[in-house]
Design a protein around this motif. Structure first.
Motif, PDB file in Angstrom:
ATOM      1  N   ILE A 110     -17.613  -3.989  20.061  1.00 42.13           N
ATOM      2  CA  ILE A 110     -19.032  -3.982  19.727  1.00 42.13           C
ATOM      3  C   ILE A 110     -19.538  -2.553  19.841  1.00 42.13           C
ATOM      4  CG2 ILE A 110     -21.308  -4.883  20.365  1.00 42.13           C
ATOM      5  CD1 ILE A 110     -19.229  -6.959  19.330  1.00 42.13           C
ATOM      6  N   LEU A 111     -20.281  -2.135  18.839  1.00 41.61           N
ATOM      7  CA  LEU A 111     -20.887  -0.807  18.856  1.00 41.61           C
ATOM      8  C   LEU A 111     -22.045  -0.819  19.847  1.00 41.61           C
ATOM      9  CD1 LEU A 111     -20.863   2.004  17.611  1.00 41.61           C
ATOM     10  CD2 LEU A 111     -22.350   1.128  15.801  1.00 41.61           C
ATOM     11  N   ASN A 112     -21.938   0.061  20.849  1.00 43.23           N
ATOM     12  CA  ASN A 112     -22.942   0.123  21.902  1.00 43.23           C
ATOM     13  C   ASN A 112     -23.158   1.579  22.274  1.00 43.23           C
ATOM     14  OD1 ASN A 112     -24.637  -0.268  24.050  1.00 43.23           O
ATOM     15  ND2 ASN A 112     -23.167  -1.388  25.310  1.00 43.23           N
ATOM     16  N   GLN A 113     -24.338   2.085  21.975  1.00 44.69           N
ATOM     17  CA  GLN A 113     -24.701   3.469  22.296  1.00 44.69           C
ATOM     18  C   GLN A 113     -23.662   4.457  21.786  1.00 44.69           C
ATOM     19  OE1 GLN A 113     -25.686   3.659  26.459  1.00 44.69           O
ATOM     20  NE2 GLN A 113     -27.409   2.272  26.221  1.00 44.69           N
ATOM     21  N   ALA A 114     -23.384   4.383  20.497  1.00 47.58           N
ATOM     22  CA  ALA A 114     -22.514   5.310  19.769  1.00 47.58           C
ATOM     23  C   ALA A 114     -21.054   5.286  20.218  1.00 47.58           C
ATOM     24  CB  ALA A 114     -23.071   6.732  19.836  1.00 47.58           C
ATOM     25  N   LYS A 115     -20.609   4.160  20.795  1.00 51.12           N
ATOM     26  CA  LYS A 115     -19.181   4.003  21.086  1.00 51.12           C
ATOM     27  C   LYS A 115     -18.837   2.521  21.029  1.00 51.12           C
ATOM     28  CE  LYS A 115     -19.533   3.767  26.095  1.00 51.12           C
ATOM     29  NZ  LYS A 115     -19.063   4.236  27.363  1.00 51.12           N
ATOM     30  N   TYR A 116     -17.552   2.248  20.849  1.00 49.37           N
ATOM     31  CA  TYR A 116     -17.107   0.855  20.822  1.00 49.37           C
ATOM     32  C   TYR A 116     -16.695   0.410  22.206  1.00 49.37           C
ATOM     33  CZ  TYR A 116     -17.325   0.300  15.799  1.00 49.37           C
ATOM     34  OH  TYR A 116     -17.782   0.181  14.515  1.00 49.37           O
ATOM     35  N   VAL A 117     -17.159  -0.795  22.550  1.00 51.60           N
ATOM     36  CA  VAL A 117     -16.847  -1.412  23.832  1.00 51.60           C
ATOM     37  C   VAL A 117     -16.121  -2.717  23.520  1.00 51.60           C
ATOM     38  CG1 VAL A 117     -17.834  -2.421  25.928  1.00 51.60           C
ATOM     39  CG2 VAL A 117     -18.912  -0.415  24.866  1.00 51.60           C
ATOM     40  N   GLU A 118     -14.963  -2.919  24.165  1.00 51.09           N
ATOM     41  CA  GLU A 118     -14.238  -4.161  23.952  1.00 51.09           C
ATOM     42  C   GLU A 118     -14.927  -5.285  24.708  1.00 51.09           C
ATOM     43  OE1 GLU A 118      -9.750  -6.045  24.010  1.00 51.09           O
ATOM     44  OE2 GLU A 118     -10.034  -3.983  24.698  1.00 51.09           O
ATOM     45  N   MET A 119     -15.066  -6.421  24.020  1.00 50.87           N
ATOM     46  CA  MET A 119     -15.736  -7.588  24.597  1.00 50.87           C
ATOM     47  C   MET A 119     -14.742  -8.736  24.725  1.00 50.87           C
ATOM     48  SD  MET A 119     -18.853  -6.423  24.843  1.00 50.87           S
ATOM     49  CE  MET A 119     -19.910  -7.835  25.061  1.00 50.87           C
ATOM     50  N   LYS A 120     -15.075  -9.690  25.571  1.00 54.61           N
ATOM     51  CA  LYS A 120     -14.233 -10.872  25.760  1.00 54.61           C
ATOM     52  C   LYS A 120     -14.486 -11.924  24.681  1.00 54.61           C
ATOM     53  CE  LYS A 120     -12.384  -9.835  29.845  1.00 54.61           C
ATOM     54  NZ  LYS A 120     -11.149  -9.123  29.760  1.00 54.61           N
ATOM     55  N   THR A 121     -15.643 -11.843  24.025  1.00 51.78           N
ATOM     56  CA  THR A 121     -15.975 -12.789  22.968  1.00 51.78           C
ATOM     57  C   THR A 121     -16.830 -12.079  21.921  1.00 51.78           C
ATOM     58  OG1 THR A 121     -16.791 -15.022  22.513  1.00 51.78           O
ATOM     59  CG2 THR A 121     -18.082 -13.693  24.049  1.00 51.78           C
ATOM     60  N   SER A 122     -17.012 -12.746  20.814  1.00 58.22           N
ATOM     61  CA  SER A 122     -17.824 -12.189  19.737  1.00 58.22           C
ATOM     62  C   SER A 122     -19.288 -12.542  19.948  1.00 58.22           C
ATOM     63  CB  SER A 122     -17.348 -12.768  18.403  1.00 58.22           C
ATOM     64  OG  SER A 122     -18.298 -12.515  17.392  1.00 58.22           O
ATOM     65  N   PRO A 123     -20.196 -11.566  19.892  1.00 59.44           N
ATOM     66  CA  PRO A 123     -21.619 -11.897  20.011  1.00 59.44           C
ATOM     67  C   PRO A 123     -22.109 -12.723  18.821  1.00 59.44           C
ATOM     68  CG  PRO A 123     -21.335  -9.568  19.553  1.00 59.44           C
ATOM     69  CD  PRO A 123     -19.981 -10.125  19.788  1.00 59.44           C
ATOM     70  N   THR A 124     -21.432 -12.635  17.689  1.00 63.85           N
ATOM     71  CA  THR A 124     -21.808 -13.431  16.526  1.00 63.85           C
ATOM     72  C   THR A 124     -21.564 -14.916  16.786  1.00 63.85           C
ATOM     73  OG1 THR A 124     -21.277 -11.578  15.071  1.00 63.85           O
ATOM     74  CG2 THR A 124     -21.431 -13.745  14.039  1.00 63.85           C
ATOM     75  N   PHE A 125     -20.520 -15.195  17.569  1.00 61.26           N
ATOM     76  CA  PHE A 125     -20.143 -16.580  17.874  1.00 61.26           C
ATOM     77  C   PHE A 125     -20.086 -16.777  19.387  1.00 61.26           C
ATOM     78  CE2 PHE A 125     -17.794 -15.096  14.065  1.00 61.26           C
ATOM     79  CZ  PHE A 125     -18.513 -15.804  13.113  1.00 61.26           C
ATOM     80  N   GLU A 126     -21.071 -16.255  20.100  1.00 61.83           N
ATOM     81  CA  GLU A 126     -21.009 -16.137  21.554  1.00 61.83           C
ATOM     82  C   GLU A 126     -20.865 -17.442  22.315  1.00 61.83           C
ATOM     83  OE1 GLU A 126     -24.504 -14.273  23.180  1.00 61.83           O
ATOM     84  OE2 GLU A 126     -25.758 -15.218  21.662  1.00 61.83           O
ATOM     85  N   ASN A 127     -21.252 -18.555  21.736  1.00 63.71           N
ATOM     86  CA  ASN A 127     -21.152 -19.823  22.459  1.00 63.71           C
ATOM     87  C   ASN A 127     -19.830 -20.542  22.237  1.00 63.71           C
ATOM     88  OD1 ASN A 127     -23.722 -19.547  23.603  1.00 63.71           O
ATOM     89  ND2 ASN A 127     -24.670 -20.323  21.753  1.00 63.71           N
TER      90      ASN A 127
END
Length: 163
Positions: A110-127
């Protein structure tokens, strides 16, 4: 030249995203492997597949892109079989969500403050636990076939949303 491994995984992951979007009744426009380039970028990028979701309405009917006006895709997907995705190219374009699949692993950035941060899930399909389920159905497709995996994935999504 893309290999069958690359193309089958690309199609199946893209189809699973489409199933998710449709079952969630989210509008989307697929721009597949369109080349995206901004004037300040040294080179363009061609995701293996990509989607406009939050900006889908804005992109309906577009046959030419002008990235000085048009947004980048909301979700891009890269299949890393022989090479590794360069996050910097997507950073330059400003793609909010990037999925990279390779070596049996699906990473969501996920793009966060001009850098990519790896996430455990997709915010698009967060549930929904989409990362683990997509990996599960990719494995399932190796023994049962892609069409069976697509149908089973769709069934899982409908059941998960009914709960």
């Amino acid at each position: 030249m893309p290999s069958p491994e690359h193309e089958v995984d690309k199609e199946l992951i893209g189809d699973m995203v489409k199933i998710l979007l449709d079952e969630l009744e989210l509008d989307w426009e697929s721009y597949s492997s369109t080349t995206f380039k901004r004037s300040q970028m040294a080179a363009g990028i061609e995701p293996d597949t990509c989607f406009y979701i939050q900006n889908a309405r804005q992109m309906i009917g577009k046959r030419r892109l002008d990235l000085s006006v048009d947004p980048p895709p909301n979700l891009a997907i890269e299949i890393d079989v022989t090479s590794k995705t360069q996050l910097s190219a997507y950073l330059a374009l400003g793609v909010p969500e990037l999925w990279c699949y390779g070596d049996g692993k699906l990473q969501v950035f996920i793009l966060n403050q001009a850098k990519y941060v790896e996430m455990k899930t997709s915010p698009t399909f967060e549930n929904l636990p989409v990362i683990e389920r997509i990996l599960q159905f990719l494995q399932f497709s190796l023994t049962q076939g892609s069409s069976t995996a697509r149908r089973a994935f769709g069934q899982w999504v409908r059941e998960a949303l009914a709960q």
